[in-house]
Write an enzyme that holds these catalytic residues in place. Structure first.
Site, PDB file in Angstrom:
ATOM      1  N   HIS A 230      -5.490 -76.707 106.921  1.00 41.74           N
ATOM      2  CA  HIS A 230      -6.590 -75.772 107.187  1.00 41.74           C
ATOM      3  C   HIS A 230      -6.233 -74.890 108.374  1.00 41.74           C
ATOM      4  CE1 HIS A 230      -9.154 -78.991 105.079  1.00 41.74           C
ATOM      5  NE2 HIS A 230      -8.856 -78.022 104.232  1.00 41.74           N
TER       6      HIS A 230
ATOM      7  N   GLU B 129      -7.303 -75.066 112.157  1.00 43.54           N
ATOM      8  CA  GLU B 129      -7.089 -76.349 112.816  1.00 43.54           C
ATOM      9  C   GLU B 129      -5.705 -76.411 113.459  1.00 43.54           C
ATOM     10  OE1 GLU B 129      -8.064 -79.167 109.684  1.00 43.54           O
ATOM     11  OE2 GLU B 129      -9.995 -78.187 109.336  1.00 43.54           O
TER      12      GLU B 129
ATOM     13  N   HIS C 294      -5.779 -83.087 110.961  1.00 43.03           N
ATOM     14  CA  HIS C 294      -6.811 -82.056 110.814  1.00 43.03           C
ATOM     15  C   HIS C 294      -7.625 -82.028 112.102  1.00 43.03           C
ATOM     16  CE1 HIS C 294      -6.824 -81.274 106.318  1.00 43.03           C
ATOM     17  NE2 HIS C 294      -6.051 -82.348 106.369  1.00 43.03           N
TER      18      HIS C 294
ATOM     19  N   GLU D 180      -8.590 -86.793 112.178  1.00 42.09           N
ATOM     20  CA  GLU D 180      -9.408 -85.638 112.555  1.00 42.09           C
ATOM     21  C   GLU D 180      -9.424 -85.576 114.075  1.00 42.09           C
ATOM     22  OE1 GLU D 180     -10.742 -83.335 110.738  1.00 42.09           O
ATOM     23  OE2 GLU D 180     -10.976 -84.131 108.698  1.00 42.09           O
TER      24      GLU D 180
END
Ligand SMILES: [Zn+2]
Length: 424
Positions: free
Chosen positions: A36, A39, A169, A243
């Protein structure tokens, strides 16, 4: 805008090992980042881990050993085209790649273009937590593996014997493990996956105290067509999503800290296969050649949702199974080989259990004979014969009474013979 002219970036994969030109009989581990675009902290962490490993090779004995005995792959920028949109500050919150969904020749920054690369993998593609709407931030693409970025990751995952991996991410300070494609689904290796997620998470300090939270992926939200589900479901890789941080693009002051805080977890992942693991070579007992065989563990492979069976690799016959401490019954099977089950295989906390297996090839044998008159011994031509393994395949005796069936596996069969004016 003329962005498409400038957007044709390569996707890099970097391998760290000794003998990097060769595919060696060593486990592979991957670190991916930035599916992404918004990110970029994931790219920073990935490069930080890479830098730590290459900087400490030759001085830190653990790192040196890991590099010499593993094949460590870094794919730090899976979505380079999207990354450029963010770093050019054209759209700081761009997430997807730049597929021209509406085919108007330019990138529509207000929506409409791009595919979410982390919904494009072929594991439950098109399921929950992905969208068929091109305007959506989670648009899954027109088909599984439609996107060049994800074709590249698919090819990487299929070309090397990966055992573990992390895809970075942002954000939420989580360590996620498969599966994630629907609520309340359990992976067959759930317990071992969860243990490793826990072990990693509790080494990563959060921004406001505490540590990252480990959980199955769906607990964040169900998402289909992701890296982890594909890597695990298709190849059995213990693949995790981390994350990072507490916002998509953390302030510069936090970058170094987030990188440092994530190093230990990355190294835990790297060394995981060194212990609580079953490994070995599966070979042909006659020729010694590697055999691609299925490694089935009772109590694991018959639990949870479907994933593909673990297999030994073509190049070396090597297999790896990451387990928990305990005792397991392990079955090795391959087409044209006798199946072997080895009971009470012990898995320990401190080292690998090595179990090399030689599979006996099942021999094919011809079935031939002669049909004769039971009283006179005179050969009978044109008798009809079948073998119980294949009763539809009718064979006739020749003028000398001889017949032959196609070769079959060694075993016990019934031959059925009929001839006119004779009892069957
Ligand atoms: Zn993401």
């Amino acid at each position: 805008n003329s962005y498409y002219n400038d957007y044709n970036h390569e996707i890099w994969a970097m391998k760290v090992s000794d003998n990097v030109e060769e595919e060696e009989d060593e486990p592979s581990v991957f670190y991916m980042a930035e599916h992404h675009a918004r990110e970029p902290i994931s790219l920073e962490v990935n490069m930080y881990v890479l830098n730590h490993i290459i900087s400490n090779y030759g001085s830190d004995p653990t790192i040196t050993d890991e590099v010499n005995n593993k094949q460590i792959w870094f794919m730090p920028l899976v979505n380079p085209n999207g990354h450029k949109i963010v770093t050019d500050e054209v759209d700081l919150w761009w997430r997807k790649n730049i597929r021209d969904n509406n085919e108007n020749g330019s990138i529509n920054f207000g929506g409409g273009d791009g595919v979410d690369p982390n919904r494009n993998y072929a594991w439950n593609w098109g399921g929950e937590g992905s969208s068929g709407n091109t305007n959506s931030e989670t648009y899954r693409g027109p088909s599984a593996f439609s996107e060049p970025e994800i074709q590249a990751m698919r090819d990487m995952l299929g070309s090397h014997h990966f055992v573990t991996g992390i895809t970075y991410h942002s954000y939420s300070e989580l360590v996620l493990f498969p599966f994630g494609y629907a609520n309340n689904i359990q992976a067959p290796d759930h317990d071992a996956l969860e243990d490793l997620a826990n072990e990693m998470a509790f080494t990563i300090p959060g921004q406001s105290g505490g540590y990252y939270d480990p959980m199955p992926s769906y607990e964040l939200y169900p998402a289909s067509g992701t890296t982890d589900d594909y890597a695990y479901g298709e190849h059995g890789v213990f693949s995790f999503t981390i994350e990072l941080g507490t916002e998509f693009i953390p302030p510069a002051s936090q970058i170094e800290g987030i990188c440092e805080n994530n190093l230990e977890a990355a190294l835990i992942l790297l060394t995981r296969v060194n212990k609580k693991a079953l490994t070995g070579h599966i070979t042909d007992a006659e020729s010694g050649d590697p055999v691609v065989a299925e490694i089935y563990i009772d109590g694991i492979d018959n639990t949870g949702e479907f994933r593909k069976p673990y297999k030994s690799d073509l190049l070396f016959g090597r297999y790896y199974r990451l387990l928990q401490i305990g005792s397991y019954d392990v079955t090795f099977s391959a087409l044209d080989y006798e199946t072997q089950t080895i009971n009470n295989v012990s898995i320990s906390q401190l080292q690998q259990t090595v179990l090399n297996v030689e599979l006996e090839p099942i021999l094919m044998v011809p079935v031939t004979g002669q049909v004769t008159d039971g009283y006179t011994g005179v050969p009978l031509a044109q008798a009809h014969l079948t073998l119980s393994s294949d009763p539809d395949n009718l064979v006739y005796s020749d003028n000398s009474g001889y017949f032959s069936f196609p070769a079959v596996y060694e075993g016990t069969y019934i031959v059925h013979a009929e001839a006119e004016n004779y009892s069957t």
